[in-house]
Design a protein around this motif. Structure first.
Motif, PDB file in Angstrom:
ATOM      1  N   SER A   1       0.960  -1.036   0.008  1.00 58.45           N
ATOM      2  CA  SER A   1       0.012  -0.094   0.190  1.00 58.45           C
ATOM      3  C   SER A   1       0.807   1.132  -0.043  1.00 58.45           C
ATOM      4  CB  SER A   1      -0.859   0.034   1.243  1.00 58.45           C
ATOM      5  OG  SER A   1      -1.753  -1.039   1.239  1.00 58.45           O
ATOM      6  N   VAL A   2       0.367   2.307  -0.746  1.00 58.00           N
ATOM      7  CA  VAL A   2       1.204   3.576  -0.584  1.00 58.00           C
ATOM      8  C   VAL A   2       0.422   4.423   0.259  1.00 58.00           C
ATOM      9  CG1 VAL A   2       2.018   5.578  -1.931  1.00 58.00           C
ATOM     10  CG2 VAL A   2       2.075   3.395  -2.890  1.00 58.00           C
ATOM     11  N   ILE A   3       1.123   4.832   1.390  1.00 62.47           N
ATOM     12  CA  ILE A   3       0.384   5.684   2.527  1.00 62.47           C
ATOM     13  C   ILE A   3       1.563   6.563   2.866  1.00 62.47           C
ATOM     14  CG2 ILE A   3      -0.486   5.681   4.546  1.00 62.47           C
ATOM     15  CD1 ILE A   3      -1.550   2.825   4.352  1.00 62.47           C
ATOM     16  N   PRO A   4       1.515   7.935   2.404  1.00 58.33           N
ATOM     17  CA  PRO A   4       2.513   8.927   2.957  1.00 58.33           C
ATOM     18  C   PRO A   4       2.444   9.028   4.318  1.00 58.33           C
ATOM     19  CG  PRO A   4       1.367   9.664   0.927  1.00 58.33           C
ATOM     20  CD  PRO A   4       0.599   8.547   1.233  1.00 58.33           C
ATOM     21  N   ASP A   5       3.538   9.261   5.064  1.00 57.25           N
ATOM     22  CA  ASP A   5       3.545   9.734   6.402  1.00 57.25           C
ATOM     23  C   ASP A   5       2.839  10.995   6.616  1.00 57.25           C
ATOM     24  OD1 ASP A   5       4.962   7.165   7.124  1.00 57.25           O
ATOM     25  OD2 ASP A   5       7.020   8.276   7.525  1.00 57.25           O
TER      26      ASP A   5
ATOM     27  N   GLY B   1       6.071  22.361   6.097  1.00 56.38           N
ATOM     28  CA  GLY B   1       5.919  23.566   5.299  1.00 56.38           C
ATOM     29  C   GLY B   1       4.691  23.625   4.715  1.00 56.38           C
ATOM     30  N   GLN B   2       4.225  22.601   4.091  1.00 58.05           N
ATOM     31  CA  GLN B   2       2.808  22.850   3.581  1.00 58.05           C
ATOM     32  C   GLN B   2       1.711  23.188   4.757  1.00 58.05           C
ATOM     33  OE1 GLN B   2       1.780  19.500   0.802  1.00 58.05           O
ATOM     34  NE2 GLN B   2       3.193  20.672  -0.832  1.00 58.05           N
ATOM     35  N   GLY B   3       1.680  22.409   5.737  1.00 59.35           N
ATOM     36  CA  GLY B   3       0.851  22.745   6.943  1.00 59.35           C
ATOM     37  C   GLY B   3       0.653  23.929   7.215  1.00 59.35           C
ATOM     38  N   THR B   4       1.865  24.768   7.205  1.00 59.20           N
ATOM     39  CA  THR B   4       2.032  26.059   7.707  1.00 59.20           C
ATOM     40  C   THR B   4       1.644  27.069   6.652  1.00 59.20           C
ATOM     41  OG1 THR B   4       4.415  26.476   7.294  1.00 59.20           O
ATOM     42  CG2 THR B   4       3.727  25.589   9.161  1.00 59.20           C
TER      43      THR B   4
ATOM     44  N   THR C   1      -3.969  23.768   1.522  1.00 59.11           N
ATOM     45  CA  THR C   1      -5.045  22.545   1.234  1.00 59.11           C
ATOM     46  C   THR C   1      -4.649  21.192   0.990  1.00 59.11           C
ATOM     47  OG1 THR C   1      -6.403  24.620   0.480  1.00 59.11           O
ATOM     48  CG2 THR C   1      -7.015  22.243  -0.578  1.00 59.11           C
ATOM     49  N   ARG C   2      -3.543  21.129   0.331  1.00 57.10           N
ATOM     50  CA  ARG C   2      -2.962  19.944   0.168  1.00 57.10           C
ATOM     51  C   ARG C   2      -2.437  19.137   1.240  1.00 57.10           C
ATOM     52  NH1 ARG C   2      -1.202  16.797  -3.889  1.00 57.10           N
ATOM     53  NH2 ARG C   2       0.863  15.608  -3.832  1.00 57.10           N
ATOM     54  N   PHE C   3      -1.990  20.035   2.135  1.00 52.50           N
ATOM     55  CA  PHE C   3      -1.698  19.231   3.504  1.00 52.50           C
ATOM     56  C   PHE C   3      -2.865  18.530   4.244  1.00 52.50           C
ATOM     57  CE2 PHE C   3      -1.329  19.351   8.015  1.00 52.50           C
ATOM     58  CZ  PHE C   3      -0.506  18.776   8.381  1.00 52.50           C
ATOM     59  N   LEU C   4      -3.906  19.697   4.220  1.00 50.08           N
ATOM     60  CA  LEU C   4      -5.018  18.902   5.009  1.00 50.08           C
ATOM     61  C   LEU C   4      -5.688  17.920   4.142  1.00 50.08           C
ATOM     62  CD1 LEU C   4      -6.783  22.299   5.880  1.00 50.08           C
ATOM     63  CD2 LEU C   4      -5.481  20.872   7.536  1.00 50.08           C
ATOM     64  N   ASP C   5      -5.563  17.763   2.898  1.00 50.95           N
ATOM     65  CA  ASP C   5      -6.155  16.920   2.111  1.00 50.95           C
ATOM     66  C   ASP C   5      -5.414  15.339   2.340  1.00 50.95           C
ATOM     67  OD1 ASP C   5      -8.258  18.580   1.598  1.00 50.95           O
ATOM     68  OD2 ASP C   5      -7.697  18.839  -0.641  1.00 50.95           O
ATOM     69  N   ARG C   6      -4.089  15.538   2.082  1.00 52.25           N
ATOM     70  CA  ARG C   6      -3.221  14.343   1.985  1.00 52.25           C
ATOM     71  C   ARG C   6      -2.125  13.934   3.031  1.00 52.25           C
ATOM     72  NH1 ARG C   6      -1.291  11.545  -2.385  1.00 52.25           N
ATOM     73  NH2 ARG C   6       0.568  10.862  -2.432  1.00 52.25           N
ATOM     74  N   PHE C   7      -1.994  14.906   4.009  1.00 57.04           N
ATOM     75  CA  PHE C   7      -0.814  14.609   4.871  1.00 57.04           C
ATOM     76  C   PHE C   7      -1.280  14.671   6.273  1.00 57.04           C
ATOM     77  CE2 PHE C   7       1.478  15.935   1.134  1.00 57.04           C
ATOM     78  CZ  PHE C   7       2.202  14.691   0.978  1.00 57.04           C
TER      79      PHE C   7
END
Length: 388
Positions: free
Chosen positions: A163-167, A286-289, A343-349
């Motif tokens: 499975s591909v699951i990013p940390d 960094g994306q989260g910020t 937005t990408r952080f919230l959706d993916r990480f």
């Protein structure tokens, strides 16, 4: 579900930093963490973080190739009543698979690195054997990126059981004008200055030398200040180079002991100019910020930074300088990419989503009736798998 994570040590700069975030996000997904380290780290930060998240940590003192390693891990996990073993790292994979077999529990392993350029044929055969053994003895393997998935496919021949699951990471939140102002006052620059931050570890291959070459190409009248945060074996050399160059010393500052997340929250840009990397956690944070990035197009970085959230550059100082200068001169572009990064952080990480995806893997491995079927968790084969 009580999940026993086996790691090499509770090193705050390693995988266990992410496990602290997973421990905090785990309970709503039905996950309770027990983290067992094969060797002591000497740093209490991770153990303290796990304790705050109501997770259990155990540090063993098992030397490499100690024949008692499996027995000690079995005893630690049995005492905590774990339902499943999740391993991280080469030694943990070997010891954890044997411990899970003795405990009669499923075993899951996360790939944190790839070895795509073996030194010779014997090395290639050893690594292939390890991957095939992983496929046999692990209930499921988790890749943190499509890059790892493709490497695994080349070695193992298929992605069945993978499975591909990013940390993920706990939400660091966006910065405030007050935080940005404090950083600028500390640097002695005004509010119109663009502050770019690099928080990559200062070690071989992380590209701070190339970043300094790029900064040297930026015209002196551009409103740019660069902060190098963190530490590492190359820090004295980097400081020496900056202090010996008038152009760099007027533009580059070091913040060795600053919290990297605090720096990112206060910055206008994040710089990550490494020569190789898999899925760098600092870029996820960094994306989260909500901080747009200028990053090199290597490893798994394009799976974090996209054209919407930052600039992906070739591994050359001139191209890094070009993309950095474009971002410095265009505040609207920075704002647009920063919002997209958030937005990408919230959706993916974000850690809650990460915990939920891992919970599906655990429930499936444990045979829960409401869990996805194993085949549903398999990642698709690479696009051109037949050509590999």
């Amino acid at each position: 579900m009580k999940i026993g994570h086996l790691v090499e040590s509770l090193d705050p700069h390693g995988v266990t930093a992410a496990l602290v975030d997973l421990a905090a996000a785990g309970p709503p997904a039905g996950i309770e963490l027990v983290v067992v380290a094969l060797a002591p780290s000497g740093d209490p930060a991770v153990a303290a973080g796990l304790d705050r998240a109501a997770a259990t940590s155990v540090e063993l003192n098992v030397a490499p190739w100690d024949p008692r390693a499996v027995r000690k891990v079995v005893e630690a996990f049995r005492a905590q009543g774990v339902d499943l073993v999740h391993t991280h790292g080469a030694r943990a994979d070997v010891v954890g698979a044997a411990a899970a077999a003795r405990l009669r529990t499923p075993a899951v392993s996360t790939l944190h690195h790839i070895h795509d350029q073996p030194a010779d044929r014997a090395d290639r055969l050893r690594r292939t054997a390890k991957t095939l053994a992983r496929k046999r003895f692990m209930t499921r393997t988790i890749a943190t990126s499509a890059l790892q998935r493709d490497w695994y496919h080349r070695v193992a021949g298929s992605t069945t059981g993978l499975s591909v699951i990013p940390d993920g990471a706990a939400d660091p939140g966006v910065g405030t004008p007050e935080e940005a102002g404090r950083l600028r006052r500390g640097l002695g620059v005004d509010e119109h200055e663009v502050v770019a931050v690099s928080v990559a570890p200062m070690r071989r291959g992380q590209g701070q030398d190339m970043l300094l070459d790029a900064i040297a190409e930026i015209p002196e009248d551009e409103p740019l200040t660069v902060v190098l945060g963190g530490d590492g074996p190359l820090r004295p050399w980097l400081e020496s180079r900056v202090s010996a160059d008038d152009a760099l010393s007027g533009r580059v500052a070091f913040r060795r002991r600053s919290d990297p997340v605090a720096l990112l929250r206060a910055a206008d840009l994040q710089l990550h100019t490494t020569r190789h990397d898999t899925m760098p956690r600092v870029l996820v944070l960094g994306q989260g910020t909500g901080t747009p990035a200028v990053a090199t197009r290597v490893g798994g970085i394009p799976e974090i930074v996209t054209r919407d959230t930052g600039a992906l550059t070739p591994v050359t100082s001139s191209r890094i300088a070009d993309d950095l200068l474009r971002m410095v001169r265009d505040p609207e572009l920075r704002a647009r990419r920063g919002a997209a990064a958030r937005t990408r952080f919230l959706d993916r990480f974000e850690a809650a989503g990460w915990a939920g995806r891992l919970a599906d893997v655990y429930r499936s491995a444990l045979g829960h009736s409401d869990a996805p079927a194993a085949a549903e968790l398999d990642t698709p084969e690479p696009l051109h798998a037949g050509r590999v």
